[in-house]
Design a protein around this motif. Sequence first.
Motif, PDB file in Angstrom:
ATOM      1  N   MET A  95       0.815  -1.221   0.000  1.00 39.30           N
ATOM      2  CA  MET A  95       0.000   0.000   0.000  1.00 39.30           C
ATOM      3  C   MET A  95       0.838   1.255   0.000  1.00 39.30           C
ATOM      4  O   MET A  95       0.333   2.328   0.307  1.00 39.30           O
ATOM      5  CB  MET A  95      -0.797   0.109   1.311  1.00 39.30           C
ATOM      6  CG  MET A  95      -1.959  -0.750   1.465  1.00 39.30           C
ATOM      7  SD  MET A  95      -2.948  -0.135   2.824  1.00 39.30           S
ATOM      8  CE  MET A  95      -4.120  -1.462   2.914  1.00 39.30           C
TER       9      MET A  95
ATOM     10  N   SER B  91      -9.288   0.910  -2.937  1.00 37.83           N
ATOM     11  CA  SER B  91      -9.410   2.330  -2.620  1.00 37.83           C
ATOM     12  C   SER B  91     -10.651   2.832  -3.343  1.00 37.83           C
ATOM     13  O   SER B  91     -10.599   3.150  -4.526  1.00 37.83           O
ATOM     14  CB  SER B  91      -8.163   3.080  -3.088  1.00 37.83           C
ATOM     15  OG  SER B  91      -7.056   2.629  -2.345  1.00 37.83           O
TER      16      SER B  91
ATOM     17  N   HIS C 140     -13.381   5.209  -2.050  1.00 39.56           N
ATOM     18  CA  HIS C 140     -13.434   6.651  -1.788  1.00 39.56           C
ATOM     19  C   HIS C 140     -14.650   7.388  -2.352  1.00 39.56           C
ATOM     20  O   HIS C 140     -14.719   8.626  -2.227  1.00 39.56           O
ATOM     21  CB  HIS C 140     -12.163   7.361  -2.275  1.00 39.56           C
ATOM     22  CG  HIS C 140     -10.900   6.762  -1.749  1.00 39.56           C
ATOM     23  ND1 HIS C 140     -10.762   6.307  -0.453  1.00 39.56           N
ATOM     24  CD2 HIS C 140      -9.704   6.525  -2.347  1.00 39.56           C
ATOM     25  CE1 HIS C 140      -9.542   5.837  -0.284  1.00 39.56           C
ATOM     26  NE2 HIS C 140      -8.878   5.933  -1.411  1.00 39.56           N
TER      27      HIS C 140
HETATM   28  N1  SAH Z   1      -2.312   2.529  -5.360  1.00 43.81           N
HETATM   29  C1  SAH Z   1      -2.809   1.748  -4.276  1.00 43.81           C
HETATM   30  C2  SAH Z   1      -1.932   1.746  -3.045  1.00 43.81           C
HETATM   31  C3  SAH Z   1      -1.295   3.027  -2.624  1.00 43.81           C
HETATM   32  S1  SAH Z   1      -2.323   4.239  -1.848  1.00 43.81           S
HETATM   33  C4  SAH Z   1      -4.217   2.171  -3.951  1.00 43.81           C
HETATM   34  O1  SAH Z   1      -4.749   3.077  -4.584  1.00 43.81           O
HETATM   35  O2  SAH Z   1      -4.842   1.531  -3.118  1.00 43.81           O
HETATM   36  C5  SAH Z   1      -2.611   3.624  -0.238  1.00 43.81           C
HETATM   37  C6  SAH Z   1      -3.898   4.171   0.393  1.00 43.81           C
HETATM   38  O3  SAH Z   1      -3.715   5.510   0.902  1.00 43.81           O
HETATM   39  C7  SAH Z   1      -5.053   4.236  -0.572  1.00 43.81           C
HETATM   40  O4  SAH Z   1      -6.252   3.781   0.006  1.00 43.81           O
HETATM   41  C8  SAH Z   1      -5.095   5.709  -0.883  1.00 43.81           C
HETATM   42  O5  SAH Z   1      -6.308   6.040  -1.441  1.00 43.81           O
HETATM   43  C9  SAH Z   1      -4.811   6.320   0.485  1.00 43.81           C
HETATM   44  N2  SAH Z   1      -4.442   7.731   0.458  1.00 43.81           N
HETATM   45  C10 SAH Z   1      -3.791   8.404  -0.500  1.00 43.81           C
HETATM   46  N3  SAH Z   1      -3.670   9.699  -0.176  1.00 43.81           N
HETATM   47  C11 SAH Z   1      -4.247   9.856   1.030  1.00 43.81           C
HETATM   48  C12 SAH Z   1      -4.442  10.976   1.895  1.00 43.81           C
HETATM   49  N4  SAH Z   1      -3.999  12.190   1.586  1.00 43.81           N
HETATM   50  N5  SAH Z   1      -5.086  10.758   3.061  1.00 43.81           N
HETATM   51  C13 SAH Z   1      -5.502   9.525   3.399  1.00 43.81           C
HETATM   52  N6  SAH Z   1      -5.365   8.442   2.636  1.00 43.81           N
HETATM   53  C14 SAH Z   1      -4.736   8.602   1.453  1.00 43.81           C
END
Ligand code: SAH
Length: 348
Positions: free
Chosen positions: A159, A217, A219
């Motif tokens: 992740m 993810s 969202h």
């Molecule tokens: N590309 C993969 C893994 C990396 S992101 C994915 O999209 O799942 C890991 C997690 O952190 C994801 O759930 C992503 O949406 C979240 N994330 C990214 N930026 C964030 C932020 N500013 N605040 C909280 N979570 C965030």
Amino acid sequence: MLYDISGDLMNIYDMTYKKLCDFLTENGEKKSRAEIIFDALYRKGITDLKLIDIPEKAKKLITDNFTTPEAECIDISDGETAVKYLFRLSDGNLIETVLMRHEYGGSVCVSTQAGCNMGCKFCRSGRLKKIRNLTAGEIVSQVLFVKKQTDNLSGISVMGIGEPLDNLDNVLDFIDIMLYPKGLSFAPRKITVSTCGIVPKIEELKNRDFSVNLAISLHAPDNEIRSELMPINKSYPLETLMEAVKDYSEKFNKRVALEYVMIKNVNDSTECAEKLSRLIGNSKLYVNIIRYNSSEGDIYECSDFEQIMRFYDVLKKNNVSVTMRRELGSSVNAACGQLRSDYINNGN
Ligand code: SAH
């Protein structure tokens, strides 16, 4: 340099058990040596290949062809519940790894790419475009480094920076190495792969015979909001994604997490919670509510606590399983890509 790749030597941590067996047999050696090599590398923690207990001829084959590059850590930020490591790769690229400390032990969050091309609007990793995929060995090295820093490493989250399913072959090799019973021997249920939702790759993962945990993810509860936040939704809209995720969950009889970051006035209304409940229906999916972690220059901010609770209550009323992630990591800039982009922005 992180990966001291000298000459044409290969990184031994790139090798799955099967690849190592093939290499040995193709070079006139017994494949049973692979088991001893895995035991030495992953159980005994041997980094000097000369010290592996195999006959001289086999040892020469290994030392003539492989190296054991170690991770070069150039920055550490230590928080109460998480420690973040910044590594420099052999070509100068920077990646991050996080050790999360739980009551029951530690878990490591690994990066899979230098940069990321998914372009999620709220994510800092995506501000630095993908430069390249990490090799399996570069992902393995993150685990080996962190393992030395903690007594009890019990889980792995894929992740960190990057989209794992955009680098699936290397990620699968990495998982294979982590699972090998005479090596680190992680159980598949101790490994979680998180994706923004590349549907054909989720299907590919479903066709494997092992079942790691999957986190999506998500969202957003509808295409309008999701496409605005996450460009990938234009290629694989919610209906297609949910179908693939439910299939994965049913095939392996596994609960799958839907990650949901709470962004003020964007995806946090009670109407969104109602829509999300309908998407989930009576499947085995559950929602993991995450506080949005903002950074300087952000267009978004985290929802108010009261609004997060209202959202949570609607899901509960609709009998949806919900968890709320502890604020692990936020004290050490562990939200995706933050340490790395701080480092770059500071002119390093
Ligand atoms: N590309 C993969 C893994 C990396 S992101 C994915 O999209 O799942 C890991 C997690 O952190 C994801 O759930 C992503 O949406 C979240 N994330 C990214 N930026 C964030 C932020 N500013 N605040 C909280 N979570 C965030």
